[in-house]
Each structure stands twice: as structure tokens, then as C-alpha cells.
Design a protein around this motif. Structure first.
Motif, PDB file in Angstrom:
ATOM      1  N   LEU A 119      -0.289 -51.088  -8.922  1.00 36.94           N
ATOM      2  CA  LEU A 119      -0.092 -50.490  -7.906  1.00 36.94           C
ATOM      3  C   LEU A 119       1.262 -49.952  -7.931  1.00 36.94           C
ATOM      4  O   LEU A 119       1.720 -48.450  -7.430  1.00 36.94           O
ATOM      5  CB  LEU A 119      -0.220 -51.565  -6.292  1.00 36.94           C
ATOM      6  N   LYS A 120       2.049 -50.774  -8.461  1.00 38.08           N
ATOM      7  CA  LYS A 120       3.750 -49.986  -8.411  1.00 38.08           C
ATOM      8  C   LYS A 120       3.736 -49.053  -9.057  1.00 38.08           C
ATOM      9  O   LYS A 120       4.474 -48.095  -8.524  1.00 38.08           O
ATOM     10  CB  LYS A 120       4.905 -51.407  -8.879  1.00 38.08           C
ATOM     11  N   PHE A 121       3.092 -49.162 -10.357  1.00 35.19           N
ATOM     12  CA  PHE A 121       3.714 -48.345 -11.351  1.00 35.19           C
ATOM     13  C   PHE A 121       3.007 -46.870 -10.829  1.00 35.19           C
ATOM     14  O   PHE A 121       3.073 -45.635 -10.675  1.00 35.19           O
ATOM     15  CB  PHE A 121       2.818 -48.463 -12.634  1.00 35.19           C
ATOM     16  N   LEU A 122       1.620 -47.239 -10.084  1.00 34.96           N
ATOM     17  CA  LEU A 122       0.547 -45.718  -9.038  1.00 34.96           C
ATOM     18  C   LEU A 122       1.866 -45.421  -8.499  1.00 34.96           C
ATOM     19  O   LEU A 122       2.111 -44.375  -8.587  1.00 34.96           O
ATOM     20  CB  LEU A 122      -0.584 -46.299  -9.500  1.00 34.96           C
ATOM     21  N   GLY A 228      -2.071 -34.318 -13.351  1.00 34.13           N
ATOM     22  CA  GLY A 228      -1.370 -36.069 -12.848  1.00 34.13           C
ATOM     23  C   GLY A 228      -0.972 -36.608 -13.767  1.00 34.13           C
ATOM     24  O   GLY A 228       0.006 -35.733 -14.414  1.00 34.13           O
ATOM     25  N   ALA A 229      -1.117 -38.511 -13.832  1.00 34.14           N
ATOM     26  CA  ALA A 229      -0.290 -38.579 -14.919  1.00 34.14           C
ATOM     27  C   ALA A 229      -0.570 -39.933 -14.832  1.00 34.14           C
ATOM     28  O   ALA A 229      -1.670 -40.834 -14.041  1.00 34.14           O
ATOM     29  CB  ALA A 229       1.299 -38.760 -14.851  1.00 34.14           C
ATOM     30  N   SER A 230       0.094 -40.484 -15.690  1.00 30.38           N
ATOM     31  CA  SER A 230      -0.592 -42.259 -16.230  1.00 30.38           C
ATOM     32  C   SER A 230       0.632 -43.128 -16.883  1.00 30.38           C
ATOM     33  O   SER A 230       0.900 -42.390 -17.398  1.00 30.38           O
ATOM     34  CB  SER A 230      -1.598 -41.993 -17.161  1.00 30.38           C
ATOM     35  N   ARG A 231       0.334 -44.032 -16.438  1.00 27.30           N
ATOM     36  CA  ARG A 231       1.671 -44.927 -17.065  1.00 27.30           C
ATOM     37  C   ARG A 231       0.558 -47.027 -16.524  1.00 27.30           C
ATOM     38  O   ARG A 231       0.582 -46.873 -15.732  1.00 27.30           O
ATOM     39  CB  ARG A 231       2.815 -45.031 -16.194  1.00 27.30           C
ATOM     40  N   HIS A 232       1.381 -46.965 -17.670  1.00 24.57           N
ATOM     41  CA  HIS A 232       0.824 -48.166 -18.691  1.00 24.57           C
ATOM     42  C   HIS A 232       1.795 -49.007 -18.781  1.00 24.57           C
ATOM     43  O   HIS A 232       2.416 -48.647 -19.522  1.00 24.57           O
ATOM     44  CB  HIS A 232       0.005 -48.606 -18.591  1.00 24.57           C
TER      45      HIS A 232
END
Length: 235
Positions: A119-122, A228-232
Motif C-alpha cells: 500500500l505504501k508503494f501504491l 499508470g505505473a507499477s512498483r514492487h
């Protein structure tokens, strides 16, 4: 004002993702009407489905819940799923964000919460998007456990920042995190549908036809993903 609709998906002990569909508030009525029409069309074709049927990825996939009357009609369920995803993808003002934790690659203790990290990354991604659009964004989440903890975490980020490589105090995230039951929101259902596609993309089914179906839906959602974007973590 932007609205972000948020849902989670995971394969226990392997990966955890929190996903958001973001769009302008004044687009909500048109999107809701379009998804209502998807369900109404399904009920017209298959009267055994209740008029109060919700759009849920797992239920449509498995033929359970509201879609149990179609359990023995996989083509019908596939058709409804495709209609819903194509409807969602047809709105150009939607953007899709994904924050994830690859649990299988970290030394992860029981005291850590993968939802919190994802959730923080989002929220960092959503905040950046709102900043680039000179907007604020209100976050509406599907109901989960530990709701008050995640609200408290947001307040902590506002005071101390999110830390890590992209620290932010999330100035564009408005108010608190709001949690809504999916039965009262087609928008919460919409993010559930695309988040389940994310799960199936990350963890393909053994069945060849099922793999091909979800690969096709992933491609249908290409525009939303690119907006959008993605981060993991780990990267």
C-alpha cells in the motif's frame, strides 16, 4: 478531484499486490452505468443470475458466489468477464497503479505486513500521478482487516514521510483512507476485476485455455497499465 479505488491480491508467501484504478470524480457515473449494463446484459441472457450480482474476478473465474448459477457454463462466465474488462478499458481517463511485495525474495518475519508495504508503494505512485495532474486524490478501498492500522500509517507518512528510495509525505492524498463494501460500489468491483487479472498474470493457471484467456485480458488492459505505473520490492 481524483478518486482511487483500491484492492489487494496475493499468493500467500509468494507475492502481495495492492492495486488502484484512478479516475476523475466526474467520470464515476458513466463508468458505473456502463458496468451496470454489463450485469444487466448478463442477467437478460442468463435469468438464473440474480439482478444484484456483483462483478468479482474470483467468483466469475470459479463460478461461485453471485455467479454460482453459471458454474457449469464457463463460456458464459468468460463472456461476462471479458465484457466487464473491455468496458473498464474503454475509459481513457482511467489509470491503473500496482504496488507489490515479492515475499519469496525477502527474509520476512511474522511481525511484518505485506499489505502495509504494498500500500505504501501504491500511495507513492498515486501521489506522483495526482501531482503531475495538479489534483488531489481521495482513496476508497475494498474492505480489509486492520483498516485502522492503515489509516494510522497514512497519518504517519504525512508526518514522517514514507522513507525508502522515494520518500514522500503524500501531500496529494486527501483526507484518510475510506473503506467501502463492494456490494455498494461498481467502482470497487471494477478494481477487483482488474486486480484479479494481475494475479492471474503473475501466477498463470495450469490450464492452457485459462492462461490464454487471462493473457488476452492483460493485453486488453495495456492502455490502463501504461497510463499508470507499477512498483514492487525487491526490484
Amino acid at each position: 478531484m481524483l478518486l482511487a479505488y483500491i484492492d489487494e491480491t496475493y499468493k500467500r508467501g509468494n507475492e502481495f499486490w495492492v492495486s488502484a484504478l484512478v479516475c476523475p470524480a466526474d467520470s464515476i457515473p458513466a463508468i458505473t452505468d456502463a458496468l451496470d449494463s454489463v450485469v444487466e446484459s448478463a442477467v437478460a441472457k442468463f435469468p438464473e443470475v440474480g439482478e444484484d450480482a456483483e462483478l468479482h474476478g474470483y467468483e466469475l473465474d470459479a463460478g461461485s458466489g453471485h455467479w454460482e448459477p453459471l458454474k457449469q457454463k464457463p463460456r458464459a462466465r468468460v463472456g461476462v468477464y471479458r465484457d466487464a474488462v473491455e468496458t473498464i478499458a474503454s475509459f481513457d481517463d482511467f489509470a491503473w497503479f500496482r504496488g507489490g511485495l515479492i515475499e519469496s525474495k525477502v527474509a520476512w518475519g511474522d511481525s511484518n505486513d505485506p499489505h502495509e508495504w504494498s500500500l505504501k508503494f501504491l500511495l507513492e505512485l498515486i501521489n506522483n500521478y495526482a501531482t503531475s495532474n495538479d489534483q488531489h486524490v481521495l482513496c476508497i478501498c475494498d474492505e480489509v482487516q486492520n483498516r485502522d492500522i492503515y489509516r494510522e500509517k497514512l497519518q504517519h507518512y504525512r508526518k514522517q514521510g514514507t522513507g525508502g528510495n522515494n520518500p514522500s509525505k503524500l501531500p496529494r492524498i486527501a483526507d484518510t483512507l475510506h473503506f467501502a463494501p463492494s456490494c455498494h460500489s461498481r467502482m470497487v468491483q471494477a478494481v477487483d476485476m482488474v486486480t484479479y487479472v494481475l494475479n492471474r498474470n503473475r501466477h498463470p493457471a495450469e490450464n492452457e485455455r485459462t492462461r490464454a484467456f487471462y493473457a488476452d485480458l492483460w493485453d486488453v488492459l495495456k492502455g490502463l497499465r501504461h497510463r499508470g505505473a507499477s512498483r514492487h520490492w525487491p526490484y
